[in-house]
Design a protein around this motif. Structure first.
Motif, PDB file in Angstrom:
ATOM      1  N   VAL A 104      -7.557  17.585   0.845  1.00  0.00           N
ATOM      2  CA  VAL A 104      -7.769  18.854   0.479  1.00  0.00           C
ATOM      3  C   VAL A 104      -9.001  19.395   0.687  1.00  0.00           C
ATOM      4  O   VAL A 104      -9.236  20.509   1.064  1.00  0.00           O
ATOM      5  CB  VAL A 104      -7.052  19.138  -0.833  1.00  0.00           C
ATOM      6  N   ALA A 105     -10.130  18.719   0.321  1.00  0.00           N
ATOM      7  CA  ALA A 105     -11.320  19.057   0.304  1.00  0.00           C
ATOM      8  C   ALA A 105     -12.038  19.030   1.671  1.00  0.00           C
ATOM      9  O   ALA A 105     -12.585  19.999   2.207  1.00  0.00           O
ATOM     10  CB  ALA A 105     -12.286  17.970  -0.495  1.00  0.00           C
ATOM     11  N   GLN A 106     -11.446  18.225   2.633  1.00  0.00           N
ATOM     12  CA  GLN A 106     -11.893  18.514   3.909  1.00  0.00           C
ATOM     13  C   GLN A 106     -11.182  19.381   4.839  1.00  0.00           C
ATOM     14  O   GLN A 106     -11.572  19.933   5.547  1.00  0.00           O
ATOM     15  CB  GLN A 106     -11.452  16.812   4.659  1.00  0.00           C
ATOM     16  N   PHE A 107      -9.581  19.507   4.638  1.00  0.00           N
ATOM     17  CA  PHE A 107      -8.978  20.535   5.313  1.00  0.00           C
ATOM     18  C   PHE A 107      -9.257  22.021   4.744  1.00  0.00           C
ATOM     19  O   PHE A 107      -8.956  22.989   5.526  1.00  0.00           O
ATOM     20  CB  PHE A 107      -7.514  20.096   5.358  1.00  0.00           C
ATOM     21  N   GLN A 108      -9.642  22.118   3.691  1.00  0.00           N
ATOM     22  CA  GLN A 108      -9.823  23.168   2.970  1.00  0.00           C
ATOM     23  C   GLN A 108      -8.168  23.732   2.887  1.00  0.00           C
ATOM     24  O   GLN A 108      -8.174  25.253   3.167  1.00  0.00           O
ATOM     25  CB  GLN A 108     -10.630  24.168   3.491  1.00  0.00           C
ATOM     26  N   SER A 109      -7.304  23.240   2.583  1.00  0.00           N
ATOM     27  CA  SER A 109      -5.963  23.684   2.600  1.00  0.00           C
ATOM     28  C   SER A 109      -5.084  22.769   1.804  1.00  0.00           C
ATOM     29  O   SER A 109      -5.489  21.417   1.607  1.00  0.00           O
ATOM     30  CB  SER A 109      -5.294  23.676   4.147  1.00  0.00           C
ATOM     31  N   LEU A 110      -3.986  23.165   1.281  1.00  0.00           N
ATOM     32  CA  LEU A 110      -3.074  22.393   0.442  1.00  0.00           C
ATOM     33  C   LEU A 110      -1.907  21.856   1.461  1.00  0.00           C
ATOM     34  O   LEU A 110      -1.314  20.969   1.134  1.00  0.00           O
ATOM     35  CB  LEU A 110      -2.672  23.119  -0.731  1.00  0.00           C
ATOM     36  N   LYS A 111      -1.622  22.579   2.406  1.00  0.00           N
ATOM     37  CA  LYS A 111      -0.620  22.372   3.275  1.00  0.00           C
ATOM     38  C   LYS A 111      -0.584  21.180   4.109  1.00  0.00           C
ATOM     39  O   LYS A 111       0.070  20.613   4.368  1.00  0.00           O
ATOM     40  CB  LYS A 111      -0.063  23.672   4.045  1.00  0.00           C
ATOM     41  N   SER A 112      -1.877  20.961   5.003  1.00  0.00           N
ATOM     42  CA  SER A 112      -1.982  20.131   5.904  1.00  0.00           C
ATOM     43  C   SER A 112      -1.913  18.733   5.384  1.00  0.00           C
ATOM     44  O   SER A 112      -1.320  17.714   5.813  1.00  0.00           O
ATOM     45  CB  SER A 112      -3.352  20.449   6.619  1.00  0.00           C
TER      46      SER A 112
ATOM     47  N   VAL B 208      -2.141   7.148   6.852  1.00  0.00           N
ATOM     48  CA  VAL B 208      -2.400   8.725   6.966  1.00  0.00           C
ATOM     49  C   VAL B 208      -3.465   8.875   7.946  1.00  0.00           C
ATOM     50  O   VAL B 208      -3.485  10.083   8.236  1.00  0.00           O
ATOM     51  CB  VAL B 208      -3.076   8.899   5.423  1.00  0.00           C
ATOM     52  N   ASN B 209      -4.089   7.951   8.314  1.00  0.00           N
ATOM     53  CA  ASN B 209      -5.062   7.981   9.559  1.00  0.00           C
ATOM     54  C   ASN B 209      -4.413   8.877  10.830  1.00  0.00           C
ATOM     55  O   ASN B 209      -5.199   9.525  11.458  1.00  0.00           O
ATOM     56  CB  ASN B 209      -5.836   6.758  10.071  1.00  0.00           C
ATOM     57  N   ASN B 210      -3.236   8.217  11.267  1.00  0.00           N
ATOM     58  CA  ASN B 210      -2.559   8.757  12.474  1.00  0.00           C
ATOM     59  C   ASN B 210      -2.132  10.154  12.071  1.00  0.00           C
ATOM     60  O   ASN B 210      -2.287  11.004  12.918  1.00  0.00           O
ATOM     61  CB  ASN B 210      -1.121   7.867  12.449  1.00  0.00           C
ATOM     62  N   GLY B 211      -1.755  10.504  10.744  1.00  0.00           N
ATOM     63  CA  GLY B 211      -1.253  11.782  10.547  1.00  0.00           C
ATOM     64  C   GLY B 211      -2.683  12.796  10.550  1.00  0.00           C
ATOM     65  O   GLY B 211      -2.542  13.942  11.083  1.00  0.00           O
ATOM     66  N   ILE B 212      -3.852  12.181  10.233  1.00  0.00           N
ATOM     67  CA  ILE B 212      -4.979  13.176   9.939  1.00  0.00           C
ATOM     68  C   ILE B 212      -5.303  13.399  11.436  1.00  0.00           C
ATOM     69  O   ILE B 212      -5.835  14.618  11.843  1.00  0.00           O
ATOM     70  CB  ILE B 212      -6.035  12.526   9.296  1.00  0.00           C
ATOM     71  N   VAL B 213      -5.462  12.406  12.516  1.00  0.00           N
ATOM     72  CA  VAL B 213      -5.705  12.645  13.732  1.00  0.00           C
ATOM     73  C   VAL B 213      -4.601  13.729  14.466  1.00  0.00           C
ATOM     74  O   VAL B 213      -5.345  14.865  15.104  1.00  0.00           O
ATOM     75  CB  VAL B 213      -5.626  11.309  14.649  1.00  0.00           C
ATOM     76  N   LEU B 214      -3.474  13.543  14.094  1.00  0.00           N
ATOM     77  CA  LEU B 214      -2.752  14.450  14.865  1.00  0.00           C
ATOM     78  C   LEU B 214      -2.793  16.150  14.297  1.00  0.00           C
ATOM     79  O   LEU B 214      -2.744  16.840  15.071  1.00  0.00           O
ATOM     80  CB  LEU B 214      -1.078  13.945  14.776  1.00  0.00           C
ATOM     81  N   VAL B 215      -2.679  16.208  13.086  1.00  0.00           N
ATOM     82  CA  VAL B 215      -2.612  17.596  12.441  1.00  0.00           C
ATOM     83  C   VAL B 215      -3.866  18.412  12.505  1.00  0.00           C
ATOM     84  O   VAL B 215      -4.146  19.115  12.726  1.00  0.00           O
ATOM     85  CB  VAL B 215      -2.427  17.488  10.796  1.00  0.00           C
ATOM     86  N   ASP B 216      -5.150  17.486  12.425  1.00  0.00           N
ATOM     87  CA  ASP B 216      -6.251  18.015  12.719  1.00  0.00           C
ATOM     88  C   ASP B 216      -6.604  18.686  14.030  1.00  0.00           C
ATOM     89  O   ASP B 216      -7.178  19.835  14.116  1.00  0.00           O
ATOM     90  CB  ASP B 216      -7.592  17.147  12.184  1.00  0.00           C
ATOM     91  N   TYR B 217      -6.180  17.939  15.052  1.00  0.00           N
ATOM     92  CA  TYR B 217      -6.002  18.442  16.353  1.00  0.00           C
ATOM     93  C   TYR B 217      -5.248  19.691  16.718  1.00  0.00           C
ATOM     94  O   TYR B 217      -5.520  20.548  17.410  1.00  0.00           O
ATOM     95  CB  TYR B 217      -5.735  17.354  17.441  1.00  0.00           C
ATOM     96  N   ILE B 218      -4.024  19.608  15.896  1.00  0.00           N
ATOM     97  CA  ILE B 218      -3.220  20.680  16.165  1.00  0.00           C
ATOM     98  C   ILE B 218      -3.846  21.985  15.497  1.00  0.00           C
ATOM     99  O   ILE B 218      -4.137  23.292  16.212  1.00  0.00           O
ATOM    100  CB  ILE B 218      -1.814  20.690  15.358  1.00  0.00           C
ATOM    101  N   ASN B 219      -4.535  21.710  14.140  1.00  0.00           N
ATOM    102  CA  ASN B 219      -5.385  22.864  13.687  1.00  0.00           C
ATOM    103  C   ASN B 219      -6.359  23.440  14.480  1.00  0.00           C
ATOM    104  O   ASN B 219      -6.599  24.596  14.703  1.00  0.00           O
ATOM    105  CB  ASN B 219      -5.789  22.484  12.376  1.00  0.00           C
TER     106      ASN B 219
END
Length: 270
Positions: free
Chosen positions: A105-113, A155-166
């Motif tokens: 949450v602190a890194q993405f600045q969002s609750l949804k991602s 969770v690393n896989n999800g972070i890599v994918l969702v962050d690139y989509i954003n």
């Protein structure tokens, strides 16, 4: 010696004149716990049997047994230690998931991602249980440690994918196009990350050194969870992202804001 009650004289007599002798069984020692007399019955489990399954079977038998009045039966020993350890590991798992969510949450600045990324954990746990089922291993404290490790790795896989989509959507790309582009682009990094961990832990699965049987359930859980979770991450996470993302496109909003700012600037120049 016996002493007369009236005369006060002492006289020596043999013990058989005042008591009867009888052979009988008695306790070699008396143990007390909280001022209650206790009797311990110990046993060892034969090799090849699981402590948890044997303890559960014994517990069922004890529940059916009617103890005499004033007596109670409790099980202690290795199973009690395993239950305490399992409870502590479960608490560790909950704290790990909570801390990971707060950090994301602190890194993405969002609750949804971060919430979308956490969907990778149930999928990985499913793969971990399937790994135990296929290999015939039982759920133990060591296997529970594997689940804690798995929660932090998957969770690393999800972070890599969702962050690139954003990132793609922030650059102006439409939502579905960004999801498809991120899936194609990030497939290799996701698979490489999972494969390096799987290959590294495979040595623990096939090892026959001393102590290998103890650590094998942990590696089985991690490998099964990474394999199953990684494959589903590339399919399920984009779908979940599409469902939970807003209807309006981020790229369109960005271009509209930029157009309005440029329009205001032109008006100010005029």
């Amino acid at each position: 010696k016996l002493t007369g009650a009236v005369s006060g004289k002492e006289k020596e007599v043999t013990l058989d004149q005042v008591a009867n002798f009888r052979n009988s069984d008695s306790l070699s020692s008396i143990n007390r716990n909280q001022q209650e007399r206790t009797l311990s019955v110990t046993s060892e489990i034969k090799d090849g049997y699981n402590v948890g399954k044997v303890s559960s079977a014994v517990q069922k038998k004890i529940k059916k047994y009617n103890a005499p009045k004033g007596y109670s039966i409790t099980m202690k020993g290795e199973m009690e230690s395993i239950q305490e350890t399992t409870g502590q590991i479960g608490l560790m798992l909950l704290l790990a998931v909570a801390f990971m969510y707060l950090i994301m949450v602190a890194q993405f600045q969002s609750l949804k991602s971060p919430f979308i990324i956490l969907f990778t954990i149930p999928m990985a746990f499913t793969g971990g249980f399937l790994g135990l089922l296929i290999t015939g291993k039982d759920l133990s404290a060591i296997a529970m440690i594997g689940f804690v490790m798995l929660a932090g790795i998957i969770v690393n896989n999800g972070i890599v994918l969702v962050d690139y989509i954003n990132q793609l959507r922030a650059q102006g790309m439409e939502k579905k196009e960004a999801i498809m582009t991120a899936g194609r682009t990030r497939m290799r990094p996701v698979l490489m990350t999972a494969m390096t961990t799987i290959l590294a832990l495979s040595t623990m699965v096939f090892s026959h050194d001393m102590g290998a049987d103890m650590s094998r359930p942990m590696s089985v859980v991690t490998i099964g969870g990474l394999t199953y979770g990684t494959l589903l991450t590339l399919i399920v996470i984009p779908c979940i992202y599409d469902v939970f993302s807003r209807g309006k496109e981020r790229g369109k909003r960005s271009r509209k804001k930029l157009f309005l700012k440029e329009g205001k600037k032109e008006q100010a120049d005029e």
